[in-house]
Design a protein around this motif. Structure first.
Motif, PDB file in Angstrom:
ATOM      1  N   MET A 190       0.856  -1.195   0.000  1.00 58.28           N
ATOM      2  CA  MET A 190       0.000   0.000   0.000  1.00 58.28           C
ATOM      3  C   MET A 190       0.891   1.243   0.000  1.00 58.28           C
ATOM      4  O   MET A 190       1.989   1.250   0.547  1.00 58.28           O
ATOM      5  N   THR A 191       0.406   2.297  -0.637  1.00 58.58           N
ATOM      6  CA  THR A 191       1.146   3.567  -0.638  1.00 58.58           C
ATOM      7  C   THR A 191       0.118   4.688  -0.787  1.00 58.58           C
ATOM      8  O   THR A 191      -0.877   4.525  -1.503  1.00 58.58           O
ATOM      9  N   PRO A 192       0.302   5.778  -0.063  1.00 58.56           N
ATOM     10  CA  PRO A 192      -0.811   6.734   0.079  1.00 58.56           C
ATOM     11  C   PRO A 192      -0.968   7.690  -1.104  1.00 58.56           C
ATOM     12  O   PRO A 192      -0.043   7.886  -1.892  1.00 58.56           O
ATOM     13  N   ASN A 193      -2.131   8.315  -1.167  1.00 61.36           N
ATOM     14  CA  ASN A 193      -2.333   9.480  -2.022  1.00 61.36           C
ATOM     15  C   ASN A 193      -1.427  10.614  -1.558  1.00 61.36           C
ATOM     16  O   ASN A 193      -1.361  10.906  -0.366  1.00 61.36           O
ATOM     17  N   THR A 194      -0.775  11.281  -2.511  1.00 63.72           N
ATOM     18  CA  THR A 194      -0.039  12.503  -2.176  1.00 63.72           C
ATOM     19  C   THR A 194      -0.858  13.735  -2.567  1.00 63.72           C
ATOM     20  O   THR A 194      -0.364  14.861  -2.503  1.00 63.72           O
ATOM     21  N   GLY A 195      -2.084  13.507  -2.959  1.00 65.20           N
ATOM     22  CA  GLY A 195      -3.069  14.547  -3.263  1.00 65.20           C
ATOM     23  C   GLY A 195      -4.389  13.806  -3.408  1.00 65.20           C
ATOM     24  O   GLY A 195      -4.401  12.600  -3.688  1.00 65.20           O
ATOM     25  N   ALA A 196      -5.497  14.520  -3.247  1.00 64.19           N
ATOM     26  CA  ALA A 196      -6.802  13.859  -3.261  1.00 64.19           C
ATOM     27  C   ALA A 196      -7.013  13.058  -4.551  1.00 64.19           C
ATOM     28  O   ALA A 196      -6.598  13.484  -5.635  1.00 64.19           O
ATOM     29  N   PHE A 197      -7.668  11.907  -4.428  1.00 61.85           N
ATOM     30  CA  PHE A 197      -8.066  11.116  -5.595  1.00 61.85           C
ATOM     31  C   PHE A 197      -8.965  11.982  -6.467  1.00 61.85           C
ATOM     32  O   PHE A 197      -9.928  12.576  -5.986  1.00 61.85           O
TER      33      PHE A 197
END
Lengths: 348, 348
Positions: free
Chosen positions: A168-175
């Motif tokens: 898993m790796t996060p959003n660095t800005g909103a989807f």
């Protein structure tokens, strides 16, 4: 005929042996360019005035085998994931990247805008380290934590589960579905005709890319949930669910857009341990609503002259799949089914 | 001798033709596991109580050619970058990934913890979209924006520059040298002996990984700046600079740690357009301080019986390199120099 047999032999040899790569590399595609008002001052260069910022592009890593099949495969991951989705599985086996390379397809793996190595986002984001993995274990239908589903096609050792969580790796800005659709469409403009393979949340941008760009010659969607599109006036009733996201609604779009989806073959796959009837078991019921909506959607596509198929894997004798059929223990069987579908549709 | 010639011919053929890959894949390595106090409640699964969070691992994509050379190369990127650093160049040529594969080396490309596809961080981070690219153009010595250095080995078209900017990707958690060192060291534990190739900010974790793990058989550092380590009592005076980070200081470590760096060959490369004398031109002066400190450091390593070499590329007739020599227009020449150094040190 003999050339055909020869080609088949070569594929078999390649499946067993060394990977042959005619070309491989990576690039950014799509995205925006922001310019801050003012003038750049070389003596005060940490001031943003007059400086630029490129963001919202996708990152793409590609590999093309010699004498590649006509249409490459473009792989778009789902929520919280990156192109890692399609690479080595949690227990160290080959994923769809290698499997389809060995089958002679060019493969293009995306990190969607604002994710992974495409991390430069034009919007600000705060990322928190919130423990949530038992939720994902359950939501992704490995089981109902801490229990594994009895027939689940997922390795049961701790190391594999840790690898799965770490992919898993996060959003660095909103989807933002539109930002993603724009980047994926520009990838097709750059490379040319091909087949779009999506997973889960990638399904929505997948439909919109196929509507936007006629270089998308087919769509393969693994377990899409939201963003099923219907022509104006044909939206079905929301499907109630005890899943964590509640009732599932379709998305209304102009008929002229919807009709684009009737021009290409589409296949949608769902795995196992999805409820047949409404249930209080929230993960099984979440995906029940997704599968039901997929079937309503395919019916609408086909009513308008399209060619959409929904395959619930247990119904064709492929059991135990999680939300990630392409990396499950039986992913070669899952891949072979897709390869046969591509052949049937003359897409290979 | 004939086997040797045969091997050379094969390398040459591979350099011109299809890439042969015996094995490729990806995995996470290192990292931490957090557990939130309490009990996981399956009926309230978005509550973090009792849930886990895996983060601070590195992501690794690897490719190994048939009959690979003894030591694989492990590539660690610099600030604001990912493994993309080593892949296709901004103008679409092959980077060190492909070049060294073709030379017969296994290659392991890292996204360091809290970066790229290794985005799950155990610490919170806010990412802002601050325009800063004219700063990076200058800091990375493409030129003094908007001017390119006259001899610069960087493509001058807009599309290439945009690709270069888009390969940046943000921290998803604060840079932490110890977290990175731990993950890189665990990669060596997993794979075995190899050569660590670092860029820029990766240099610091590079030295500490070599100190921590004797499976690091050599270090190749492109343009390291901070974190030059010296034995206690041997720290040089800070080097004053008009660079944006001011005076450059060394880092004091126990002699017993420092001596680990004297047991392996180390080469450090710097590109062009670095000042010879103090100057007000901040980018040229920033890297002047780095190069001067590197030379003091190599002298200290060698005084203690080590084998450290600092190569300022213009001094050996390789001109125009930026902060990214391995992806500059002359990156094959830069790669050939490294290959020759590896051969000289019997590391190939």
């Amino acid at each position: 005929m003999s050339a055909h047999i020869h080609a088949q032999n070569k594929t078999t040899e390649m499946e067993r042996n060394v990977l042959l790569i005619e070309e491989q590399g990576s690039f950014a595609v799509g995205g925006k360019r922001i310019v801050k008002d003012g003038n750049f001052d070389l003596t005060n260069p940490l001031q943003p005035d007059g400086q630029t910022y490129h963001g919202d592009h996708a990152y793409v890593f590609y590999q093309v085998p010699p004498k590649a099949r006509k249409y490459p495969l473009f792989f778009l991951h789902g929520a919280g994931q990156s192109k890692k989705t399609w690479e080595t599985t949690a227990d160290g086996r080959e994923g769809f990247q290698n499997i389809f390379l060995r089958k002679g397809f060019g493969v293009y793996l995306l990190d969607q805008p604002r994710r992974g190595e495409a991390g430069r986002s034009t919007v600000e984001e705060t990322i928190k380290a919130t423990p949530d993995e038992q939720f994902w274990f359950t939501q992704f239908r490995i089981g109902n934590y801490p229990d594994y589903f009895p027939n689940v096609q997922f390795p049961k050792d701790e190391a594999s589960l840790a690898q799965f969580y770490r992919q898993m790796t996060p959003n660095t800005g909103a989807f933002d579905g539109k930002v993603i659709t724009d980047a994926v469409s520009q990838l097709f403009d750059k490379i040319g005709e091909g087949i779009l393979v999506t997973h889960s949340q990638g399904g929505g941008p997948g439909w919109f890319t196929a509507i936007k760009n006629d270089k998308v010659k087919a769509v393969v969607a693994y377990e899409p949930y939201s963003s099923f599109v219907f022509p104006e006036g044909e939206l079905p009733e929301p499907i109630q669910s005890t899943g964590l996201f509640g009732a599932l609604k379709g998305v209304e779009i102009p008929l002229s857009d919807f009709e684009k989806l009737t021009k290409i073959p589409i296949v949608v796959y769902y795995g196992d341990n999805i409820a047949k009837e409404p249930t209080q078991v929230w993960n099984k019921d979440h995906w029940r609503s997704g599968l039901e909506m997929a079937r309503l959607w395919a019916k609408a596509v086909n009513k308008h002259g399209g060619d959409a198929t929904v395959i619930h894997l247990p119904e064709i004798g492929i059991h135990g799949n999680t939300h990630f059929p392409f990396s499950d223990l039986n992913n070669r069987e899952v891949a072979d089914h897709l390869a046969a579908w591509l052949r049937e549709k003359s897409l290979d």
